[in-house]
Design a protein around this motif. Structure first.
Motif, short mmCIF file in Angstrom:
data_model
loop_
_atom_site.label_atom_id
_atom_site.label_comp_id
_atom_site.label_asym_id
_atom_site.label_seq_id
_atom_site.Cartn_x
_atom_site.Cartn_y
_atom_site.Cartn_z
N ASP A 17 0.60 -0.77 -12.93
CA ASP A 17 1.10 -1.41 -12.08
C ASP A 17 2.18 -0.83 -10.91
OD1 ASP A 17 0.92 -3.26 -14.37
OD2 ASP A 17 2.78 -2.50 -15.68
N SER A 18 2.14 0.48 -11.21
CA SER A 18 2.13 1.62 -10.04
C SER A 18 0.85 1.76 -8.89
CB SER A 18 2.36 3.33 -10.52
OG SER A 18 4.09 2.77 -11.14
N MET A 19 -0.11 1.26 -9.49
CA MET A 19 -0.98 0.82 -8.40
C MET A 19 -1.04 -0.40 -7.36
SD MET A 19 -4.15 3.03 -9.76
CE MET A 19 -4.77 4.40 -9.62
N LEU A 20 -0.80 -1.19 -8.27
CA LEU A 20 -0.96 -2.21 -7.45
C LEU A 20 0.20 -2.63 -7.25
CD1 LEU A 20 -2.48 -4.59 -10.80
CD2 LEU A 20 -3.22 -4.01 -8.41
N SER A 21 1.83 -2.01 -7.20
CA SER A 21 2.15 -2.38 -6.69
C SER A 21 2.55 -1.71 -5.20
CB SER A 21 4.03 -1.83 -7.62
OG SER A 21 3.69 -0.18 -7.56
N GLY A 22 1.53 -0.33 -4.75
CA GLY A 22 1.71 0.33 -3.87
C GLY A 22 2.33 1.60 -3.82
N THR A 25 -0.58 5.67 -4.41
CA THR A 25 -2.25 5.50 -4.17
C THR A 25 -3.45 6.50 -4.49
OG1 THR A 25 -0.92 6.49 -1.81
CG2 THR A 25 -1.07 3.64 -2.25
N VAL A 26 -3.06 7.54 -4.88
CA VAL A 26 -3.85 8.36 -5.42
C VAL A 26 -3.64 7.90 -7.20
CG1 VAL A 26 -3.76 9.58 -3.62
CG2 VAL A 26 -1.53 9.98 -5.35
N GLU A 27 -5.28 9.03 -7.35
CA GLU A 27 -4.96 8.74 -8.85
C GLU A 27 -4.90 10.46 -9.14
OE1 GLU A 27 -5.80 8.12 -13.29
OE2 GLU A 27 -5.06 7.33 -11.35
N LEU A 28 -4.67 11.19 -9.76
CA LEU A 28 -4.85 12.57 -10.63
C LEU A 28 -5.65 12.93 -10.95
CD1 LEU A 28 -0.90 13.25 -10.56
CD2 LEU A 28 -2.50 13.88 -8.51
N ARG A 29 -6.69 13.63 -11.27
CA ARG A 29 -7.40 14.28 -12.61
C ARG A 29 -7.53 15.87 -12.55
NH1 ARG A 29 -9.48 9.83 -15.23
NH2 ARG A 29 -8.29 8.13 -14.34
N ARG A 30 -8.30 16.03 -13.83
CA ARG A 30 -7.75 17.14 -14.15
C ARG A 30 -8.82 18.75 -13.43
NH1 ARG A 30 -3.52 20.29 -17.02
NH2 ARG A 30 -5.52 21.65 -17.96
N GLY A 56 -10.20 -0.58 -6.73
CA GLY A 56 -9.98 0.57 -5.53
C GLY A 56 -10.65 1.05 -4.69
N VAL A 57 -10.49 0.80 -3.25
CA VAL A 57 -11.33 2.02 -2.59
C VAL A 57 -11.83 3.55 -2.18
CG1 VAL A 57 -13.17 2.44 -0.04
CG2 VAL A 57 -12.34 -0.59 -1.78
N VAL A 98 -7.79 9.69 -3.60
CA VAL A 98 -7.37 9.21 -2.93
C VAL A 98 -7.42 7.77 -2.21
CG1 VAL A 98 -5.66 9.17 -0.11
CG2 VAL A 98 -6.29 11.80 -1.23
N PHE A 99 -6.85 6.66 -2.20
CA PHE A 99 -7.69 5.39 -1.81
C PHE A 99 -6.89 4.74 -0.94
CE2 PHE A 99 -7.14 5.50 -6.67
CZ PHE A 99 -8.43 4.90 -6.91
N SER A 100 -7.85 4.02 -0.28
CA SER A 100 -7.70 3.49 0.67
C SER A 100 -6.77 2.08 0.36
CB SER A 100 -8.94 3.32 1.35
OG SER A 100 -10.19 2.39 1.23
N LEU A 101 -7.04 2.19 -0.32
CA LEU A 101 -6.70 0.05 -1.14
C LEU A 101 -6.99 0.10 -2.63
CD1 LEU A 101 -6.92 -2.67 -0.23
CD2 LEU A 101 -8.85 -3.05 -0.24
N VAL A 102 -6.32 -0.68 -3.02
CA VAL A 102 -6.21 -0.99 -4.36
C VAL A 102 -5.46 -2.43 -4.53
CG1 VAL A 102 -4.61 -0.76 -6.55
CG2 VAL A 102 -5.62 1.84 -5.63
#
Length: 150
Positions: A17-22, A25-30, A56-57, A98-102
């Motif tokens: 939901d946070s991605m789609l609302s803008g 804009t990043v996804e964290l991974r370990r 996402g791109v 880091v996404f340029s677009l979702v």
């Protein structure tokens, strides 16, 4: 035209939901992800929704100390500093996609629907590379509008 790489990741509903609302804009991974700029990331929203909902791109993947990632991307993470610190506790390196677009898919794919087409489908725990002509990617691509001819 060069073929893009495709992966599938699992993300909790709150973060989708946070991605789609803008707001996110990043996804964290370990763990490290070897992804190229332009890679398409199909986003599976975990249960209770249980569906592929977005794409996402990738602009880039960054690896750095958690403190550096928070400094540079904290406002784009969609979580609090306390949540960030708890997620990376004990980790020497943090990874951020880091996404340029979702964008939300025009048609989503519920887990039951995916399994009607692909009986052995399991959402990934970390991520899954999708084969260029594989059944999963063919199914997911059917949700995208056809490109307009020049």
């Amino acid at each position: 035209m060069a073929r893009t790489e495709d992966i599938l990741i699992s993300v909790h509903p709150r973060h989708v939901d946070s991605m789609l609302s803008g707001r996110k804009t990043v996804e964290l991974r370990r763990r490290p992800l070897k992804l190229s700029a332009g890679c398409r990331v199909w986003i599976y929203c975990t249960l209770p929704r249980g569906s592929v909902e977005a794409i996402g791109v990738v602009a880039e993947v960054v690896a750095a100390a958690p403190s550096v990632i928070w400094r540079d991307y904290g406002e784009q993470c969609g979580i609090t500093k306390a949540e960030f610190d708890a997620y990376y506790e004990g980790a020497g390196t943090a990874y951020v996609v880091v996404f340029s677009l979702v964008t939300k898919l025009p048609s989503t794919f519920a887990l039951g629907e995916i399994r009607r087409h692909l009986a052995s489908f399991q959402p990934p725990q970390f991520f899954k590379r999708l084969l260029a002509d594989g059944p999963e990617l063919n199914l997911f691509n059917s949700a995208l509008p056809l490109p307009v001819a020049a």
